[in-house]
Design an enzyme around this catalytic site. Sequence first.
Site, PDB file in Angstrom:
ATOM      1  N   TYR A 246       2.613  11.295 -11.805  1.00  0.00           N
ATOM      2  CA  TYR A 246       1.979  10.398 -10.829  1.00  0.00           C
ATOM      3  C   TYR A 246       1.374   9.178 -11.524  1.00  0.00           C
ATOM      4  O   TYR A 246       1.634   8.038 -11.143  1.00  0.00           O
ATOM      5  CB  TYR A 246       0.904  11.148 -10.045  1.00  0.00           C
ATOM      6  CG  TYR A 246       0.135  10.285  -9.068  1.00  0.00           C
ATOM      7  CD1 TYR A 246       0.792   9.603  -8.045  1.00  0.00           C
ATOM      8  CD2 TYR A 246      -1.246  10.158  -9.163  1.00  0.00           C
ATOM      9  CE1 TYR A 246       0.086   8.811  -7.141  1.00  0.00           C
ATOM     10  CE2 TYR A 246      -1.958   9.367  -8.270  1.00  0.00           C
ATOM     11  CZ  TYR A 246      -1.284   8.693  -7.260  1.00  0.00           C
ATOM     12  OH  TYR A 246      -1.988   7.902  -6.382  1.00  0.00           O
TER      13      TYR A 246
ATOM     14  N   LEU B  45       0.816  -1.214   0.000  1.00  0.00           N
ATOM     15  CA  LEU B  45       0.000   0.000   0.000  1.00  0.00           C
ATOM     16  C   LEU B  45       0.849   1.263   0.000  1.00  0.00           C
ATOM     17  O   LEU B  45       0.312   2.356  -0.159  1.00  0.00           O
ATOM     18  CB  LEU B  45      -0.920   0.014   1.230  1.00  0.00           C
ATOM     19  CG  LEU B  45      -1.683  -1.280   1.552  1.00  0.00           C
ATOM     20  CD1 LEU B  45      -2.568  -1.073   2.782  1.00  0.00           C
ATOM     21  CD2 LEU B  45      -2.506  -1.736   0.362  1.00  0.00           C
TER      22      LEU B  45
ATOM     23  N   ASN C 218     -11.383   7.539  -5.657  1.00  0.00           N
ATOM     24  CA  ASN C 218     -11.235   8.223  -4.369  1.00  0.00           C
ATOM     25  C   ASN C 218     -11.781   7.338  -3.248  1.00  0.00           C
ATOM     26  O   ASN C 218     -12.899   6.823  -3.349  1.00  0.00           O
ATOM     27  CB  ASN C 218     -11.992   9.546  -4.391  1.00  0.00           C
ATOM     28  CG  ASN C 218     -11.408  10.518  -5.406  1.00  0.00           C
ATOM     29  OD1 ASN C 218     -10.389  11.130  -5.175  1.00  0.00           O
ATOM     30  ND2 ASN C 218     -12.072  10.648  -6.551  1.00  0.00           N
TER      31      ASN C 218
END
Length: 374
Positions: free
Chosen positions: A104, A54, A133
């Site tokens: 990114y 993660l 999101n």
Amino acid sequence: MRNVLVTGSEGFVGKNLIATLRQQKDVHILTFDIQNHPADLKNLLDQADFIFHLAGVNRPQNLEEFSYGNAGLTEQICRHLADCGRNVPIVITSTIQAVLDNPYGTSKREAEESIFAYGRKTGSATYVFRLPNVFGKWCRPNYNSGVATFCHNIAHGLPIQVNDPNAVMNLVYIDDVIQAFLKTLDGVVSLEEGYCLVQPVHVITLGIIAELIESFCKSREKKSIPILSDPFVKKLYSTYLSYLPTDQFSYPLFMNVDERGSFTEFIKTSDRGQVSVNISKPGITKGNHWHHTKNEKFLVVSGQGVIRFRKVGSDDIVEYHVSGEKLEAVDIPTGYTHNISNTGTTDLVTVMWCNEVFDPEIPDTFFEPVDLKI
């Protein structure tokens, strides 16, 4: 017992995942985060039987950090596992921005490619989640989550800025993410074009999100709660509450007090009625009225009393003796005049539910004594 490594263990998703993994009896948790020395990683990888990768960078001080923190770190993990001949299943959190040609997005896409290549080379199970999101408790406000920022600022009485209220958001709730992650431990996933899915995805505008959170803040004054049958509203309300200042968990209720005791409205809803608390002093009787459509449930939680009924047009009185020592709910049917009397020596405390919020314009309440002889 499986050793499960979680990188990015101190992040929003990592904290939620670890809190849930701790409830699993067959899991030993290993953690790696920014405070660890880079040399710790190889030792942890050598112990791991399953990896939730993660860790990543999304708010760097310079653009080069994207490459190292996302693509570089992932490639390092995959290379070490492959070189050691270890076939360890690995989950990685990517992003829907991986399709974009910006620093990114490119770094996350390269990280995905490293994971897929590791799977092809070693035969290990690989799970790539392109998350939209994510919202929920413990997300850092004023960082990269509009929901977290709105919840925090509104809960703390701070202003929010909505640049485009019509902007459409695709959102997944943290508990749904974690449940999807846990299924990978058993090799169970939902896939679309090779990427793992978290469901449901809530599609809603930024303006509506802000309006909902503002309404949550105002609900205390109105003694209301949101319509929690809507899954998104339920999740968003739970998220908002997690951002309340620690000295503001409680809030006062207005008590209607007289010599007989008190009556306090607790919760009002638009579709499930309202809940109130009635306190009667010893020897006091309250009520002596009936309703056409309004109905109630009484629950005595402290003290002793009696609830009396008489069907309108009849002389027969029905009695239900109630006590806080034996909790039982009593329905108040329509067409029956009723009252409640405190027959004990202490306050009689009754929780009262009514199927509708009181409307002074249409009270549906008609005075008539239960005992016609009085």
